[in-house]
Design an enzyme around this catalytic site. Structure first.
Site, mmCIF file in Angstrom:
data_model
loop_
_atom_site.group_PDB
_atom_site.id
_atom_site.type_symbol
_atom_site.label_atom_id
_atom_site.label_comp_id
_atom_site.label_asym_id
_atom_site.label_seq_id
_atom_site.Cartn_x
_atom_site.Cartn_y
_atom_site.Cartn_z
ATOM 1 N N ALA A 250 42.744 31.758 38.787
ATOM 2 C CA ALA A 250 43.271 32.755 39.231
ATOM 3 C C ALA A 250 42.437 33.682 39.986
ATOM 4 O O ALA A 250 41.230 33.197 40.076
ATOM 5 C CB ALA A 250 43.921 33.724 38.163
ATOM 6 N N ASN A 251 42.568 34.840 40.551
ATOM 7 C CA ASN A 251 42.031 35.749 41.230
ATOM 8 C C ASN A 251 42.300 37.226 40.695
ATOM 9 O O ASN A 251 43.211 37.419 40.145
ATOM 10 C CB ASN A 251 41.779 35.583 42.459
ATOM 11 C CG ASN A 251 43.097 35.660 43.343
ATOM 12 O OD1 ASN A 251 43.632 36.701 43.379
ATOM 13 N ND2 ASN A 251 43.831 34.685 43.971
ATOM 14 N N ARG A 252 41.541 38.095 41.183
ATOM 15 C CA ARG A 252 41.670 39.595 40.818
ATOM 16 C C ARG A 252 42.870 40.333 41.405
ATOM 17 O O ARG A 252 43.113 41.472 40.970
ATOM 18 C CB ARG A 252 40.600 40.408 41.046
ATOM 19 C CG ARG A 252 39.298 39.993 39.902
ATOM 20 C CD ARG A 252 38.042 40.635 40.255
ATOM 21 N NE ARG A 252 37.965 41.933 40.410
ATOM 22 C CZ ARG A 252 37.596 42.624 41.195
ATOM 23 N NH1 ARG A 252 36.571 42.326 42.025
ATOM 24 N NH2 ARG A 252 37.690 44.008 41.382
ATOM 25 N N SER A 253 43.583 39.635 42.186
ATOM 26 C CA SER A 253 44.742 40.452 43.302
ATOM 27 C C SER A 253 45.647 40.995 41.950
ATOM 28 O O SER A 253 46.297 40.267 41.216
ATOM 29 C CB SER A 253 45.310 39.484 44.214
ATOM 30 O OG SER A 253 46.399 40.348 44.779
#
Ligand code: PMT
Length: 400
Positions: free
Chosen positions: A210-213
């Site tokens: 996943a990523n931090r968005s």
């Protein structure tokens, strides 16, 4: 500028315990920039005082006695004619019946007859009263006269019973008011497609890349497009955010799902704004069972995800305006310029994500708008909604 700046709302409050929520609604509408004139019926005054509304709106709140006050018997005409929206929340069965019959025996019902603005109703009452054929007939008549009816919803009622009768929550009603007041805006009749949030790429049934968005910037874009009168579809990666009222929400998890959703919708859209942080890579094969620690450190082989924007820009039928975002931690302008050209975009929003107060998760952002004609506009630190307004205004100018 606040989204409801210079909009005049008459908020009618009638005698239901949901009156306490009307104070929150008045406050929310005021914070959005609206001038809110509250009219309480005599029954509402048993539940809540005009002073409560005056304190949150900064404006006089009216009661029946004012009908015979210094303005003479024309107060209702002025309130009715000046309004951009007449919102009655909570609306009791009694007031609905009066409005349906065209009765005008108090300041609120008189104002409703004099008003030319759209009428929005948020019924609140006991479930049995709502189900009664008389109430349903009132609502049918009012809908036929053009009124919008929002709620009631199901839940715990003041009677102690459960059923359909609860007034819609103030945040949702404020959203509906926002949509109604945006009709005829600069993007009226335009279809705007927005992507938001990060994608998640499964490694096994419990783990993802996943990523931090957080989705905040994309959701703000959707709200700003709605505020300019557009029809909005929001394709969102997993997030806890609540979609703006009026947006058509499609939830996706992976980049491939986002690509499929965007490609299916892009041909009919006038504008595509991709704020989503799409994973460039995914595990080439997600394990179908949870990978066990005891089996040792796994090697996860990656495969490239599709470049959604690039694919859209290569379609024969595509949105007139394509806007990308470039999340960069270094060489902001050069990298953003490169993506503007390689992805075939009309505009890119260069986003320095190395600063504490900009980029992922926070409520503010600092961006530079780059357009394909070489235009460059650096914006100061703004809220994500303000950034979204600027992006939408610029993109709307490219539609012309
Ligand atoms: O969600 P928030 O917490 O509010 O954070 C906002 C944000 C930082 C995520 C947002 O402002 C932002 O910068 N979004 C773009 C993030 C990104 O993935 O940038 P990129 O440089 O990797 O991609 C460039 C553009 O191509 C983006 O519009 C992206 O949506 C798109 N893209 C990327 C990869 C891919 N496979 N397909 C794409 O279409």
């Amino acid at each position: 500028m606040l989204p409801l700046h210079a909009k005049r709302i008459v908020l009618g409050v009638t005698g239901s315990i949901a009156c306490y929520k009307a104070a929150d609604l008045a406050s929310k509408l005021t914070q959005l920039g609206a001038e809110v004139d509250v009219i309480l019926t005599a029954a509402a005054e048993h539940f809540i005082k005009p002073l409560t509304f005056q304190s949150v709106t900064g404006r006089r709140a009216y009661i029946d006695q004012d009908l015979w006050g210094p303005e003479g018997h024309v107060l209702h005409v002025k309130l009715g004619k000046d309004a951009d929206l007449l919102l009655i929340a909570p609306a009791t069965a009694n007031t609905l019946a009066k409005l349906a019959a065209g009765q005008a025996d108090n300041l609120l019902t008189l104002t409703a007859l004099a008003a030319t603005a759209p009428l929005m109703l948020a019924p609140a009452m006991d479930g049995g009263m709502f189900d009664h054929p008389a109430t349903q007939a009132s609502l049918e008549t009012l809908r036929a006269h053009g009124a919008q009816v929002h709620g009631p919803v199901s839940g715990h009622l003041a009677s102690g019973l459960s059923g359909v009768g609860r007034m819609l929550e103030p945040a949702e009603l404020a959203g509906h008011a926002r949509v109604a007041l945006s009709a005829g805006g600069p993007l009226a009749g335009r279809r705007v497609l927005v992507t938001a949030g990060g994608t998640q790429e499964p490694i096994d049934p419990v783990r993802v890349i996943a990523n931090r968005s957080s989705g905040k910037q994309g959701y703000a874009l959707a709200q700003a497009a709605l505020d300019l009168g557009a029809q909005v579809t929001l394709v969102s990666g997993p997030t806890a955010l609540i979609a703006p009222v009026g947006a058509h929400l499609l939830r996706v998890q992976t980049a491939v799902e986002m690509r499929d959703a965007v490609l299916a919708l892009a041909a009919a859209a006038d504008m595509l704004l991709m704020a989503a942080a799409v994973a460039d890579f995914r595990p080439s094969q997600a394990a179908d069972k949870k990978i066990k620690r005891a089996e040792g450190v796994p090697t996860v082989e990656l495969a490239a995800n599709p470049d959604i924007l690039k694919e859209v820009s290569q379609q024969a039928q595509k949105p007139r305006v394509l806007v990308g975002f470039a999340a960069e931690s270094n060489d902001l302008l050069a990298n953003a310029q490169g993506k503007l050209a390689s992805k075939g975009l009309d505009m890119i929003v260069a986003n320095d994500v190395s600063a504490q107060d900009a980029g992922f998760e926070v409520d503010t952002n600092r961006v530079i708008l780059l357009s394909k004609d070489g235009g460059q506009e650096e914006l100061p630190l703004l809220s994500k909604y303000e950034v979204a307004r600027k992006v939408l205004e610029k993109a709307a100018s490219l539609l012309k």
